[in-house]
Design an enzyme around this catalytic site. Structure first.
Site, PDB file in Angstrom:
ATOM      1  N   LYS A 219      18.522   8.992   6.564  1.00 38.05           N
ATOM      2  CA  LYS A 219      18.982  10.374   6.574  1.00 38.05           C
ATOM      3  C   LYS A 219      20.498  10.410   6.341  1.00 38.05           C
ATOM      4  CE  LYS A 219      18.942  14.429   9.577  1.00 38.05           C
ATOM      5  NZ  LYS A 219      18.476  15.009  10.833  1.00 38.05           N
ATOM      6  N   GLU A 225      22.041  -1.110  10.040  1.00 33.93           N
ATOM      7  CA  GLU A 225      20.937  -2.010   9.699  1.00 33.93           C
ATOM      8  C   GLU A 225      20.445  -1.747   8.270  1.00 33.93           C
ATOM      9  OE1 GLU A 225      21.189  -0.111  12.387  1.00 33.93           O
ATOM     10  OE2 GLU A 225      20.348  -1.071  14.178  1.00 33.93           O
ATOM     11  N   GLY A 279      15.113  12.632  12.452  1.00 36.43           N
ATOM     12  CA  GLY A 279      14.578  11.368  11.942  1.00 36.43           C
ATOM     13  C   GLY A 279      13.171  11.087  12.429  1.00 36.43           C
ATOM     14  N   ARG A 280      12.929  11.297  13.728  1.00 37.90           N
ATOM     15  CA  ARG A 280      11.607  10.965  14.284  1.00 37.90           C
ATOM     16  C   ARG A 280      10.556  12.022  13.968  1.00 37.90           C
ATOM     17  NH1 ARG A 280      15.609  11.744  17.867  1.00 37.90           N
ATOM     18  NH2 ARG A 280      15.501  13.474  19.345  1.00 37.90           N
ATOM     19  N   GLU A 365      12.886   8.881  22.424  1.00 36.45           N
ATOM     20  CA  GLU A 365      14.165   9.332  21.868  1.00 36.45           C
ATOM     21  C   GLU A 365      14.281  10.855  22.030  1.00 36.45           C
ATOM     22  OE1 GLU A 365      15.625   8.924  17.558  1.00 36.45           O
ATOM     23  OE2 GLU A 365      16.408   7.093  18.433  1.00 36.45           O
ATOM     24  N   HIS A 396      -7.311  -7.425  26.703  1.00 29.27           N
ATOM     25  CA  HIS A 396      -7.155  -8.857  26.994  1.00 29.27           C
ATOM     26  C   HIS A 396      -5.690  -9.226  27.186  1.00 29.27           C
ATOM     27  CE1 HIS A 396     -11.396  -9.757  26.240  1.00 29.27           C
ATOM     28  NE2 HIS A 396     -11.310  -8.720  25.415  1.00 29.27           N
ATOM     29  N   LYS A 516      26.103   1.285  19.574  1.00 31.17           N
ATOM     30  CA  LYS A 516      26.551   1.173  18.177  1.00 31.17           C
ATOM     31  C   LYS A 516      28.060   1.038  18.114  1.00 31.17           C
ATOM     32  CE  LYS A 516      23.801   4.695  16.061  1.00 31.17           C
ATOM     33  NZ  LYS A 516      23.739   5.747  15.074  1.00 31.17           N
TER      34      LYS A 516
HETATM   35  O1  F6P Z   1      18.012   5.561  16.478  1.00 29.93           O
HETATM   36  C1  F6P Z   1      18.956   6.516  16.118  1.00 29.93           C
HETATM   37  C2  F6P Z   1      18.635   7.141  14.791  1.00 29.93           C
HETATM   38  O2  F6P Z   1      19.615   8.077  14.509  1.00 29.93           O
HETATM   39  C3  F6P Z   1      17.258   7.784  14.750  1.00 29.93           C
HETATM   40  O3  F6P Z   1      17.208   9.032  15.318  1.00 29.93           O
HETATM   41  C4  F6P Z   1      16.968   7.737  13.309  1.00 29.93           C
HETATM   42  O4  F6P Z   1      15.603   7.903  13.072  1.00 29.93           O
HETATM   43  C5  F6P Z   1      17.468   6.356  12.951  1.00 29.93           C
HETATM   44  O5  F6P Z   1      18.624   6.188  13.746  1.00 29.93           O
HETATM   45  C6  F6P Z   1      17.774   6.120  11.501  1.00 29.93           C
HETATM   46  O6  F6P Z   1      18.752   6.982  11.022  1.00 29.93           O
HETATM   47  P1  F6P Z   1      18.988   7.151   9.465  1.00 29.93           P
HETATM   48  O7  F6P Z   1      17.744   7.717   8.870  1.00 29.93           O
HETATM   49  O8  F6P Z   1      20.162   8.090   9.342  1.00 29.93           O
HETATM   50  O9  F6P Z   1      19.305   5.804   8.880  1.00 29.93           O
END
Ligand code: F6P
Length: 551
Positions: A219, A225, A279-280, A365, A396, A516
């Site tokens: 987003k 990452e 995002g979620r 979240e 199990h 972060k």
């Molecule tokens: O975990 C924090 C967060 O902002 C989530 O809410 C989101 O889904 C994820 O990081 C990834 O964010 P982005 O889509 O901006 O890379």
């Protein structure tokens, strides 16, 4: 839920939960009614299962095995009314800035709005943009699926690698597993999320760059990452095919056009979404591009139809038969009144193996918050710890603790009558296990019963089951793209209901920020041995120990 006026941006601040008359009544009921004994409850009320069953959008919820008296749910629904759940739901659908700490509307329901509908936000209808993006996704997905979109050397795409994390990974990865029976066999999808290079290395293992398409989903297009993984993937591709190949092997899903452009992805190959999609809550937006490539536009639209059916059920049904409201209020009862600190989500279908991981982000979240809209620390427990595993594997592994441990863990069972792969007796055995487990959790096995089976006295305590472990049983005739979409919307809305009752903002996630930002200094320490030690003694020692050149 009956509709209410869209009072969008002028929603009054709610009173605190603890000040609500219906909350106080609920607590008094809990104190006076005493603990529920499920054996006795079923014995004295033969129609309990019927009374405690509701259906909507192809899903049926049996909540009769929850630790509730006949009078409990009416009080919970009175609380939902006093907390203005229907009014707030209508306000969300209308674009209210419910995510007030970030100044954003919460309009994921617009992602599945019919093309004929209109949802104005700040004087602009958002629906045409949603359908424009869907059409671009369809065009692109079809082109990849039939081999019309090729790699730079003209080879057909055989591998799609989704790079993203959190909401930009968990939903698509879960959907890819869930919708396996509907996916094309012409290509496979892989999902890379962890900044651990092992994740990317494994995904790239044995595949041909000429046949590989990367979908970079973020987003913000700034997430550490995702950017690190995308950069490394880009270098891998460039080293094999040269810089000019990037355009045919990378597309982006983002709200950040500038960052996408500066990464080197053609804005024509970017699929957008909007700041009003969290995002979620984004797996049915362009973040679901890998899903559409895998299963095709028609099945993707069937999935959206399922989401929409549950949205309509949530919007129109009276609270007494409103499945998301009932589920949300069951969660409030278990977490906040009974004080049960966890929720096990147990899908009895291997296709939903990734569903618990997806739900962890959606629920934890969203509602893992301890400060309410007033900025006050809440005195009632909010989101439980969510975990789970596909049945029967969990049986199990951790069911021992669920049956006989010291912590009572409420459970959501999820089942389908039929199997996507109907093989022999498998589905019948799977469902028999689910039903029997729910029975065992509710009714246990008393010491007298164990003794009557001829068990030696010394073993009786070990072989008895306390029972009274609450569960809900959620089932649908079959796992299809539509029932899958409805399931996701069901949990989205029950999460919403809980956030409204608890008085918290379910749509921000400030809790992910501190780690972060601290990582920035730790990175300096790990990369540069001469960097000053400025942390506490433990952090400094760990940095020294884990520096790559440490001996
Ligand atoms: O975990 C924090 C967060 O902002 C989530 O809410 C989101 O889904 C994820 O990081 C990834 O964010 P982005 O889509 O901006 O890379």
């Amino acid at each position: 839920m009956p509709s209410a006026p869209n009072d969008a941006c002028s929603l009054p601040l709610r009173s605190r939960l603890c000040e609500c008359a219906s909350w106080k009544t609920l607590l008094a009921h809990h104190r006076s009614a005493g603990p529920v004994d499920l054996r006795a409850a079923f014995a004295t009320e033969p129609g309990r299962a019927t009374r405690c069953t509701a259906s909507g959008a192809g899903w049926t919820l049996d909540w009769s095995k929850q630790l509730m008296q006949p009078g409990t749910m009416p009080l919970l629904l009175a609380l939902a009314r006093e907390r203005q759940v229907p009014e707030r739901f209508a306000a969300m659908l209308g674009g209210a800035r419910l995510n007030w700490t970030e100044g954003r509307s919460v309009l994921h329901t617009a992602l599945r709005a019919p093309v004929s509908s209109s949802i104005p936000l700040d004087g602009h209808d958002v629906v045409p943009g949603v359908h424009d993006t869907l059409r671009r996704m369809e065009h692109f997905s079809n082109a990849v699926r039939v081999g019309q979109w090729t790699g730079a050397t003209g080879k057909r795409i055989r591998h799609v690698i989704n790079i993203g994390i959190g909401g930009s990974d968990l939903g698509p990865a879960m959907a890819y597993q869930a919708l396996q029976p509907w996916r094309t066999r012409e290509l496979d999808c892989r999902f890379v999320s962890n900044v651990d290079g092992n994740d990317l290395a494994i995904a790239l293992g044995g595949i041909d760059p000429e046949e590989t398409l990367f979908i970079v989903c973020s987003k913000t297009f700034t997430t550490q990452e995702t950017m690190e993984n995308a950069g490394t993937a880009r270098a891998w591709l460039v080293s094999a095919l040269g810089e000019a190949a990037v355009g045919k092997h990378f597309v982006a899903v983002s709200t950040n056009l500038e960052k996408v452009r500066s990464f080197g992805i053609d804005p024509d190959h970017m699929f957008g979404f909007w700041d009003w999609v969290g995002g979620r809550y984004s797996m049915d937006s362009a973040i679901g591009l890998s899903t559409m490539v895998a299963v095709g536009p028609d099945h993707f639209h069937e999935m959206l139809g399922g989401f929409r059916a549950m949205d309509e059920h949530a919007r129109m049904s009276p609270l007494e038969s409103n499945v998301p409201v009932l589920m949300g209020m069951i969660g409030v009862w278990n977490a906040s009144v009974l004080g049960l600190p966890a929720l096990a989500v147990l899908p009895y279908d291997q296709l939903l193996a990734r569903f618990p991981a997806y739900l962890q982000q959606l629920l934890m979240e969203s509602n893992g918050k301890r400060v309410d809209d007033h900025g006050d620390t809440v005195s009632w427990p909010t989101c439980p710890v969510v975990f789970g595993e596909a049945g029967t594997n969990g049986q199990h592994a951790f069911y021992q603790m669920l049956h006989q441990g010291t912590t009572v863990v409420p459970i959501d069972f999820i089942c389908f009558r039929t199997a996507a792969h109907p093989i022999g007796r498998h589905r019948m055995l799977l469902n028999a296990n689910a039903i029997a487990q729910a029975q065992a959790f509710a009714f246990g096995h008393t010491a007298d019963e164990v003794r009557a089976q001829g068990t030696k006295d010394a073993l009786v305590p070990h072989r008895s089951f306390p029972g009274n472990r609450p569960s809900s049983f959620l089932w649908s005739p079959a796992l299809t793209p539509a029932s899958f979409g409805a399931l996701i919307a069901l949990y989205e809305h029950s999460t919403f209901v809980q956030g409204i009752v608890w008085g918290i903002n379910s749509f921000d996630q400030w809790g992910v920020e501190l780690g972060k930002s601290l990582a920035v200094d730790v990175i300096k320490g790990l990369e540069d041995a001469s960097a000053a030690s400025t942390h506490d003694s433990s952090t400094d020692a760990l940095i020294r120990a884990l520096r790559a050149n440490s001996v």
